[in-house]
Motif scaffolding. Structure first.
Motif, short mmCIF file in Angstrom:
data_model
loop_
_atom_site.label_atom_id
_atom_site.label_comp_id
_atom_site.label_asym_id
_atom_site.label_seq_id
_atom_site.Cartn_x
_atom_site.Cartn_y
_atom_site.Cartn_z
N UNK A 19 -5.30 -15.82 -7.86
CA UNK A 19 -3.68 -15.50 -8.46
C UNK A 19 -4.01 -16.41 -9.75
N UNK A 20 -3.87 -16.28 -10.79
CA UNK A 20 -3.68 -17.01 -11.63
C UNK A 20 -1.89 -16.84 -11.76
N UNK A 21 -1.06 -17.62 -12.82
CA UNK A 21 0.20 -17.47 -13.11
C UNK A 21 -0.09 -16.34 -13.47
N UNK A 22 -0.66 -15.83 -14.45
CA UNK A 22 -0.50 -14.66 -15.14
C UNK A 22 -0.53 -13.47 -14.64
N UNK A 23 -1.52 -13.34 -13.18
CA UNK A 23 -1.25 -12.45 -12.17
C UNK A 23 0.09 -12.54 -11.29
N UNK A 37 -1.52 -0.57 4.05
CA UNK A 37 -1.12 -2.28 3.64
C UNK A 37 -2.10 -3.60 4.00
N UNK A 38 -3.33 -2.92 4.52
CA UNK A 38 -4.39 -4.07 4.71
C UNK A 38 -5.47 -4.19 3.56
N UNK A 39 -5.70 -2.20 2.99
CA UNK A 39 -6.26 -1.85 2.15
C UNK A 39 -6.13 -2.64 0.53
N UNK A 40 -4.66 -2.25 0.76
CA UNK A 40 -3.70 -3.26 -0.76
C UNK A 40 -3.28 -4.75 -0.83
N UNK A 41 -3.06 -5.05 -0.03
CA UNK A 41 -4.03 -6.40 0.32
C UNK A 41 -4.94 -6.69 -0.66
N UNK A 42 -5.82 -6.34 0.05
CA UNK A 42 -6.95 -7.17 -0.29
C UNK A 42 -7.08 -6.81 -1.74
N UNK A 43 -6.56 -6.01 -2.44
CA UNK A 43 -7.28 -5.71 -3.53
C UNK A 43 -5.64 -6.28 -4.46
N UNK A 44 -4.06 -6.49 -3.70
CA UNK A 44 -4.00 -8.04 -4.38
C UNK A 44 -4.15 -8.91 -4.62
N UNK A 45 -5.15 -8.81 -3.46
CA UNK A 45 -5.62 -10.49 -3.42
C UNK A 45 -6.89 -11.34 -4.21
N UNK A 80 -4.17 -5.66 -9.78
CA UNK A 80 -2.89 -5.98 -9.68
C UNK A 80 -1.87 -4.61 -10.95
N UNK A 81 -1.76 -3.86 -10.20
CA UNK A 81 -1.06 -2.49 -10.97
C UNK A 81 0.41 -2.19 -10.76
N UNK A 82 0.97 -2.02 -12.21
CA UNK A 82 2.20 -1.04 -11.72
C UNK A 82 3.01 -2.18 -12.15
N UNK A 83 4.69 -2.03 -11.83
CA UNK A 83 6.18 -2.70 -11.87
C UNK A 83 7.14 -2.06 -11.39
N UNK A 84 8.25 -2.22 -11.93
CA UNK A 84 9.71 -1.68 -11.46
C UNK A 84 9.04 -1.37 -9.71
N UNK A 85 9.20 -0.14 -9.20
CA UNK A 85 9.78 -0.14 -8.21
C UNK A 85 8.09 0.56 -7.49
N UNK A 86 6.70 -0.19 -7.97
CA UNK A 86 5.56 0.94 -8.37
C UNK A 86 5.28 -0.84 -7.82
N UNK A 87 4.05 -0.90 -6.60
CA UNK A 87 2.58 -1.73 -6.75
C UNK A 87 1.96 -1.18 -6.62
N UNK A 88 0.42 -0.64 -7.96
CA UNK A 88 -0.56 -0.18 -6.69
C UNK A 88 -0.58 0.94 -6.54
N UNK A 89 0.58 2.18 -7.05
CA UNK A 89 0.47 3.00 -6.50
C UNK A 89 1.52 3.17 -4.71
N UNK A 90 2.38 1.96 -4.22
CA UNK A 90 3.05 1.79 -3.17
C UNK A 90 4.51 1.76 -3.15
N UNK A 91 5.20 1.98 -2.80
CA UNK A 91 6.63 1.68 -3.09
C UNK A 91 7.05 0.12 -2.93
N UNK A 92 7.56 -0.55 -3.60
CA UNK A 92 7.66 -1.96 -3.61
C UNK A 92 7.27 -2.50 -2.19
N UNK A 93 6.47 -3.05 -2.11
CA UNK A 93 5.94 -3.16 -1.03
C UNK A 93 6.43 -4.85 -0.59
#
Ligand SMILES: [Zn+2]
Length: 638
Positions: free
Chosen positions: A208-212, A142-150, A154-167
């Protein structure tokens, strides 16, 4: 600065008016009783609650905590559970577990449950301290994921977020669990942890911007907006309300604001929690248009998208409103989480509207979907309740099954007392006929409701004020009563009915021991699928009826830890081998006759093919387990 303080004070006042602010003299604000004030008496619901308590205690807290400890860099005390708990959704059940324990403790006061809850919180607090930034979670790496998000990656959608299952969905369960540990179980430590974790979320998205944000919200995120609005209400701090709005997904919100149903094809249980958030924000802000969006959503889902037992969706997605064919053919019918969330939405909407329709739906879905999804011996939970004639359901086991519907199930069967009663300052609403004892502290009055409902169509309510008290008792007049109508007696005398907005209002000075009896003769109805295709379900009073067919090849009835073990994979009986009712739609109920000596049991005849010439027995669906069944019947004329 001063302006900000004034604003915050105003917000606090507003919040105070929307959340229970006892002693403020708000005559008309409807309030729910705390679970602590309602004790269930013997009934199927009480038995379900007791069984759920066993299931909760059977689960291993250390195994549920393992992902949280691992991610915090602390040594786990046991191995993680398998199934969804070690394949990406690690920790989601731990979050639900906090909620389930909190609700169960509030409902029963059970000390073993309280100890378990305290232990979970202590361990999670250690995790939070080890992270050092407010975060708590089991999301793998999670640590690396959240740093990327912050950082805006940001990649993916649906059941995926940056390669993770609905974090985001996953951490929502921890937020909701901490909220419930504080608001429901009354544990202050949970409030501190919750606020710190909400502060971490502010850090997560501050750049993060509104778009992000909107890009990120394409990934399933539970009701994060709801929990952040809750934090705003708890703290009186507007920044959390801003956070809640930032976490609101416009793609779903905007059509609802315009009264447009664009839900077909959408993953159902991704959307319902978002709407819970819109509604919660609408209450906290307040915001009439977001409230309207939530009302519209409820209306269209309940009226156009739900089957008789109150559930919705096929293979987790909303089917077209004019085509329920896959509802009939699929083995993946209504999902339990969806109904758990629709009941939460009904609760929120009823509180601000007083509209009885929310309670009519609540009752229908509670008896026929929620109650039916617990195995009466093992306490195992059901995921999909298929509408496919002749199919069956499978049940979770405490150490193998880590599905979403296990998580929401641990909560549902722990809070049956939540909606039986409601009140304003001097009115008491009796909404459900579940045997229970209520302490209405503000009025110094005890209410004891006893009955054998729904097996007998009546209820008895004893009113016990400590000294004679004047208040109005409002009895919900159910939408399923037959033409004879309701009869009310007080101390044996028939009471002339005064109706008010779907309730029977009884205003009087109540004396200790006053006995109120209500007869509610039940109507038998045939309910067609919402798309008006020729499939009918039989409903007697609030009870959906179903036929047991047989228990052949109920493969995986008690699920192992396989990834898809929540689906009933046994043989699908060809639909042409299933019975068809032969007759005109208007005469279908005349083909049912009550079975002597068996309440809520009927024999249905006029069936083809020939092997069904003797008819089949219909029983309440909530009693039907471990077997193949029929809820919806195809109808044809000669
Ligand atoms: Zn589910």
């Amino acid at each position: 600065m001063i302006q900000k303080i004034i604003k915050c004070t105003l917000l606090a006042v507003l919040l105070c008016s929307l959340i229970a602010c006892e002693g403020q003299g708000q005559d008309q604000q409807i309030e729910y009783f705390k679970l602590q004030d309602v004790t269930l008496l013997d009934s199927p619901f009480k038995r379900a609650q007791e069984l759920n308590k066993k299931y909760l205690l059977e689960m291993d807290a250390d195994r549920l905590l393992a992902p949280f400890l691992r991610e915090a860099g602390l040594p786990p005390k046991a191995e993680s559970y398998t199934n969804w708990e070690n394949t990406g959704l690690d920790g989601h059940i731990g979050g639900h577990y906090l909620s389930g324990l909190s609700l169960m403790y509030a409902s029963t006061g059970d000390e073993a449950i309280k100890e378990r809850l305290d232990y979970m919180l202590e361990e999670l607090e250690r995790c939070q301290a080890a992270h050092g930034n407010g975060y708590i979670g089991g999301v793998p790496d999670g640590k690396a994921l959240w740093e990327d998000i912050a950082a805006g990656d940001i990649r993916g959608g649906g059941f995926d977020l940056n390669g993770k299952w609905v974090p985001l969905y996953n951490i929502h369960k921890t937020y909701a669990g901490l909220r419930d540990a504080y608001l429901v179980a009354g544990i202050d430590q949970a409030k501190e942890m919750l606020v710190k974790m909400a502060d971490w979320a502010i850090w997560l998205v501050e750049d993060l911007s509104e778009e992000q944000m909107q890009l990120m919200l394409r990934s399933e995120h539970g009701g994060l907006n709801e929990t952040f609005a809750d934090v705003a209400a708890i703290t009186g701090d507007e920044k959390y309300l801003e956070l809640a709005k930032k976490f609101s997904h416009h793609h779903v919100l905007n059509p609802l604001l315009d009264g447009r149903d664009e839900l077909t094809g959408m993953h159902a249980n991704t959307q319902i929690p978002k709407v819970l958030g819109f509604k919660r924000i609408a209450d906290v802000e307040p915001n009439a248009s977001w409230d309207g969006a939530a009302q519209f959503f409820w209306q269209t889902v309940v009226e156009n998208r739900s089957v008789s037992l109150g559930g919705n969706s096929v293979s987790e997605h909303f089917n077209p409103v004019d085509d329920f064919s896959r509802m009939i053919t699929s083995i993946e019918g209504t999902e339990t989480c969806n109904t758990y969330n629709m009941l939460r939405l009904s609760k929120m909407l009823y509180q601000t509207s007083y509209d009885k329709k929310y309670m009519d739906f609540y009752e229908r879905a509670l008896y026929n979907h929620i109650l039916s999804t617990q195995h009466p011996q093992t306490g195992g939970f059901v995921y999909f309740t298929s509408m496919r004639p002749g199919h069956y359901r499978v049940y979770s086991q405490p150490h193998t099954s880590m599905w979403c519907c296990v998580g929401s199930g641990m909560e549902s069967h722990s809070k049956y007392g939540e909606m039986i009663y409601a009140h304003t300052k001097n009115e008491l609403y009796v909404n459900l006929f579940i045997p229970s004892q209520l302490q209405w502290k503000e009025q110094g009055t005890e209410i004891v409701q006893e009955n054998n409902f729904p097996y007998e169509p009546s209820t008895r309510i004893m009113v016990n004020p400590t000294k004679a008290k004047k208040f109005t008792l409002l009895l919900r007049e159910p939408n399923w009563v037959s033409e004879e109508g309701v009869t009310v007696r007080i101390n044996g005398e028939v009471y002339p009915l005064e109706k008010r907005d779907g309730y029977i209002a009884i205003e009087r000075k109540w004396e200790r021991g006053d006995l109120l009896e209500m007869e509610m003769p039940m109507l038998l109805r045939a309910e067609q699928l919402p798309d008006e295709s020729n499939y009918y379900s039989f409903v007697y009073g609030p009870v959906v009826l179903a036929a047991k067919t047989n228990a052949d090849d109920v493969t995986g009835l008690f699920a192992d830890d396989g990834r898809w073990a929540h689906v009933a994979h046994g043989q699908q009986v060809p639909l042409e081998e299933m019975p068809t009712i032969v007759g005109e739609p208007g005469e279908l109920t005349s083909f049912l006759s009550p079975v002597d000596g068996k309440p809520l049991t009927f024999r249905i005849t006029h069936l083809q093919p020939e092997k069904y010439a003797e008819g089949l027995e219909l029983i309440p669906f909530f009693e039907l387990h471990g077997s193949r069944y029929i809820i919806y019947w195809p109808q044809a004329t000669e």
